[in-house]
Every structure is written in C-alpha cells, then in structure tokens.
Design a protein around this motif. Structure first.
Motif, mmCIF file in Angstrom:
data_model
loop_
_atom_site.group_PDB
_atom_site.id
_atom_site.type_symbol
_atom_site.label_atom_id
_atom_site.label_comp_id
_atom_site.label_asym_id
_atom_site.label_seq_id
_atom_site.Cartn_x
_atom_site.Cartn_y
_atom_site.Cartn_z
ATOM 1 N N ASN A 27 47.137 47.027 40.216
ATOM 2 C CA ASN A 27 47.305 47.718 41.326
ATOM 3 C C ASN A 27 46.802 46.578 42.546
ATOM 4 O O ASN A 27 46.801 47.077 43.709
ATOM 5 N N ASN A 28 46.672 45.559 42.647
ATOM 6 C CA ASN A 28 47.164 44.597 43.388
ATOM 7 C C ASN A 28 45.080 44.549 43.645
ATOM 8 O O ASN A 28 45.450 44.184 45.106
ATOM 9 N N ILE A 29 43.949 44.809 43.266
ATOM 10 C CA ILE A 29 42.760 44.882 43.565
ATOM 11 C C ILE A 29 42.416 43.385 43.014
ATOM 12 O O ILE A 29 42.181 43.564 41.852
ATOM 13 N N THR A 30 41.732 42.819 43.941
ATOM 14 C CA THR A 30 41.027 41.740 44.014
ATOM 15 C C THR A 30 39.519 41.461 43.812
ATOM 16 O O THR A 30 38.904 42.528 44.044
ATOM 17 N N PHE A 31 38.474 40.768 42.875
ATOM 18 C CA PHE A 31 37.629 40.747 42.255
ATOM 19 C C PHE A 31 36.747 39.828 43.429
ATOM 20 O O PHE A 31 37.090 38.544 43.034
ATOM 21 N N PRO A 32 36.217 40.365 43.859
ATOM 22 C CA PRO A 32 34.953 38.951 44.970
ATOM 23 C C PRO A 32 34.349 37.820 43.005
ATOM 24 O O PRO A 32 34.118 38.467 42.316
ATOM 25 N N GLN A 33 34.312 37.007 43.079
ATOM 26 C CA GLN A 33 34.679 35.584 42.512
ATOM 27 C C GLN A 33 32.707 36.218 41.576
ATOM 28 O O GLN A 33 32.066 36.019 40.573
ATOM 29 N N GLN A 34 31.966 36.464 42.450
ATOM 30 C CA GLN A 34 30.262 36.959 42.023
ATOM 31 C C GLN A 34 30.268 37.911 41.857
ATOM 32 O O GLN A 34 29.469 38.267 40.375
ATOM 33 N N MET A 35 30.926 38.932 41.853
ATOM 34 C CA MET A 35 31.063 40.165 41.050
ATOM 35 C C MET A 35 32.071 39.947 39.103
ATOM 36 O O MET A 35 31.433 40.302 38.429
ATOM 37 N N THR A 36 32.635 38.849 39.598
ATOM 38 C CA THR A 36 33.379 38.506 38.034
ATOM 39 C C THR A 36 31.831 37.758 37.284
ATOM 40 O O THR A 36 32.000 38.019 36.063
ATOM 41 N N THR A 37 31.242 37.245 37.471
ATOM 42 C CA THR A 37 29.850 36.025 37.049
ATOM 43 C C THR A 37 30.007 37.201 36.764
ATOM 44 O O THR A 37 29.209 36.520 35.967
ATOM 45 N N GLN A 38 28.861 37.743 37.026
ATOM 46 C CA GLN A 38 28.206 39.397 37.135
ATOM 47 C C GLN A 38 28.774 39.952 35.474
ATOM 48 O O GLN A 38 28.468 40.207 34.950
ATOM 49 N N ALA A 39 29.595 40.228 35.585
ATOM 50 C CA ALA A 39 30.266 41.604 34.831
ATOM 51 C C ALA A 39 30.461 40.226 33.220
ATOM 52 O O ALA A 39 30.667 41.162 32.588
ATOM 53 N N GLU A 40 30.886 38.926 33.381
ATOM 54 C CA GLU A 40 30.988 38.053 32.549
ATOM 55 C C GLU A 40 30.104 38.276 31.647
ATOM 56 O O GLU A 40 29.947 38.127 30.655
ATOM 57 N N GLU A 41 29.047 37.948 32.116
ATOM 58 C CA GLU A 41 27.666 37.616 31.105
ATOM 59 C C GLU A 41 27.602 39.559 30.786
ATOM 60 O O GLU A 41 26.844 39.545 29.324
ATOM 61 N N PHE A 42 27.994 40.459 31.083
ATOM 62 C CA PHE A 42 27.710 41.672 30.277
ATOM 63 C C PHE A 42 28.822 41.682 29.374
ATOM 64 O O PHE A 42 28.271 42.094 28.053
ATOM 65 N N ILE A 43 29.693 41.366 29.475
ATOM 66 C CA ILE A 43 31.051 40.946 28.332
ATOM 67 C C ILE A 43 30.490 40.155 27.107
ATOM 68 O O ILE A 43 30.469 40.239 26.123
ATOM 69 N N ASN A 44 30.070 39.243 27.191
ATOM 70 C CA ASN A 44 29.310 38.246 26.252
ATOM 71 C C ASN A 44 28.563 39.028 25.929
ATOM 72 O O ASN A 44 28.186 38.134 24.329
ATOM 73 N N ARG A 45 27.588 39.821 26.657
ATOM 74 C CA ARG A 45 26.743 40.811 25.800
ATOM 75 C C ARG A 45 27.221 41.832 24.894
ATOM 76 O O ARG A 45 26.100 42.870 23.833
ATOM 77 N N GLY A 46 28.711 42.341 24.844
ATOM 78 C CA GLY A 46 28.816 42.732 24.406
ATOM 79 C C GLY A 46 29.005 44.350 24.416
ATOM 80 O O GLY A 46 29.745 44.930 23.955
ATOM 81 N N CYS A 47 29.182 44.377 26.121
ATOM 82 C CA CYS A 47 29.389 45.261 26.685
ATOM 83 C C CYS A 47 31.150 45.467 27.434
ATOM 84 O O CYS A 47 31.509 45.371 26.649
ATOM 85 N N THR A 48 31.153 46.803 27.226
ATOM 86 C CA THR A 48 31.977 47.551 27.737
ATOM 87 C C THR A 48 32.148 48.128 29.654
ATOM 88 O O THR A 48 31.727 48.255 29.771
ATOM 89 N N MET A 49 33.000 47.022 29.835
ATOM 90 C CA MET A 49 33.563 47.113 31.488
ATOM 91 C C MET A 49 33.860 48.596 32.676
ATOM 92 O O MET A 49 35.401 48.347 31.593
ATOM 93 N N ILE A 50 33.566 49.152 33.077
ATOM 94 C CA ILE A 50 34.527 50.071 33.665
ATOM 95 C C ILE A 50 34.352 49.553 35.557
ATOM 96 O O ILE A 50 33.284 49.830 36.154
#
Length: 246
Positions: A27-50
């Motif tokens: 849907n062509n929605i962009t992510f702020p770089q800061q949000m992307t970095t924070q989300a990656e930290e949770f993903i690396n801990r095995g979490c699922t992101m919504i």
C-alpha cells in the motif's frame, strides 16, 4: 481480512491497516528509519510484529510473542515416539518461528507462509507418498486443513472456516490429546481388520458346515448372532483404550 497479510477497516471515517510489513509495502506506506530499527530489535528476539497505518500514514506497531503451552513439549516428544515427523508451518517470520521450534524441539520449519504456501508444502509431502495430518486454527489454515489426509482444527479458539474445513475438531483445544488420537486411530484400524477377518472366517466355516449338513439353519443363525456380539464387544473395548498419556 486479507489472508496472509492482515486486516483493513474503516474506523470513524479513517482507513486503518494492521498487518505484516508486506501488507504496508503493497500500500506504499513508508517506515521511519527509527521505527524500523526498533522493530528489528523485537524481531531478533523472536517476536511477531503487527504494523499499523492510519490513512496511509504509518503510526506504530504491536509486538506479539507466542507462549508455549506447558504440555506442548511432551506432546511433540510422544508424537515423535509414534514415528511422526512434526513440521512447523507458520506465517511468522523466520526468527519467531525458529524461537518457537527450538522450545518445542521441532527441527523442520517453514516460515513466512501464506495460505497457498502451506498448501504447496502439504502437496509436496503427499507427492512423496507421505501421509499428512494438518493441525490449525485460523482462516489461513483452512486450505491446508482441507488438502491434508487428515485435518484437525481447534474447536474452541479456531475460526469457523477452519473447523468446517477440518475432519476432526478438538472441542477443548487439548493438544495433549493428539498422540492419543493418533494411537487410537491406528488401534481402530487394527480392530477393524481383526473384526473383518474373524467375521469372514466364521462365515466361511459356517458355510462349509452348512453344505455338509453339519450346521442346521437354527444353529447357523445362532452362530451368526454370536459372531456379531463378539465383533461388537471387541469394538467396544476401544471406548476405554488409551496408550498415550502425558
């Protein structure tokens, strides 16, 4: 509901999207770089992101982490003892899937699965002449539940579509009953073969005795009914039969 992606809704005039990263990218929605970095930290801990957007603007995310049931590890071990190879098919990302599989002791994982991906993997196993039992509870699992040799749905938490597509529904969502269900089905097939062999053998002997005049019609009727009673009694033993107990 967008299978394999998430959900879209109109809320008080606003267009809301909640789903995985692919859904928002489409849907062509962009992510702020800061949000992307924070989300990656949770993903690396095995979490699922919504990820959530409001009127095509990214506004945040929800972090989810699966909790393993206390009986799940034991269930997997008993299934493996019954010569069953467990496979984890999930729409979660690789790291979340690996975290869950590690806790459960499952070695074979297929992550980031869309409904068609789960269907494809099941077809691959079946093409190798392997019997497949699919266990699921969501809308995304419905095609796989239908295609599997045996589909088992969670009757309590499962979606109506998944329950309708499955062959068996666990009313109380007790996954610890899966080994018993498998062992009971094998025992049932053995009982059916024994009953049929006994019935056919008894009838064959009775026919020979009747031809030779040894067996009159009255005794023949009694033998037939006695055979039926023995078959029913043998089958009734399955009601209390239990081999697998966690």
């Amino acid at each position: 509901m967008i299978p394999g992606r998430g959900v879209a809704a109109k809320v008080e005039g606003y267009h809301v999207l909640a789903g995985n990263r692919a859904m928002l990218n489409e849907n062509n929605i962009t992510f702020p770089q800061q949000m992307t970095t924070q989300a990656e930290e949770f993903i690396n801990r095995g979490c699922t992101m919504i990820y959530i957007s409001l009127d095509s603007l990214f506004i945040g995310y929800v972090v989810l982490s699966d909790t393993i049931r206390s009986e799940s590890v034991g269930t997997i071990k008993v299934l493996e003892a019954l010569n069953v190879q467990p496979v984890l098919l999930t729409g979660d990302n690789e790291k979340a899937a690996a975290s869950i599989a590690r806790q459960l002791g499952i070695s074979e994982i297929q992550a980031n699965c869309l409904p068609e991906d789960k269907l494809k993997y099941i077809n691959e196993y079946q093409n190798r002449q392997e019997a497949v039992c699919m266990i699921g509870d969501g809308i995304n699992d419905a095609p796989a539940l239908k295609a599997a040799d045996v589909g088992i749905a969670m009757g309590g938490v499962g979606s109506d579509i998944a329950v309708d597509a499955a062959d068996i529904a666990l009313v109380d969502d007790e996954v610890k009953e899966l080994p018993h269900l498998l062992a009971l089905s094998k025992r049932m097939m053995t009982t059916i073969k024994i009953n049929m062999s006994f019935s056919m053998g008894l009838n064959f002997i009775a026919i020979i005795l009747a031809i030779t005049g040894t067996l009159d019609p009255v005794i023949g009727a009694l033998v037939h009914n006695a055979g039926s009673v023995l078959v029913i009694t043998n089958s009734a033993l399955l009601l209390k039969w239990r081999k697998c107990q966690l």
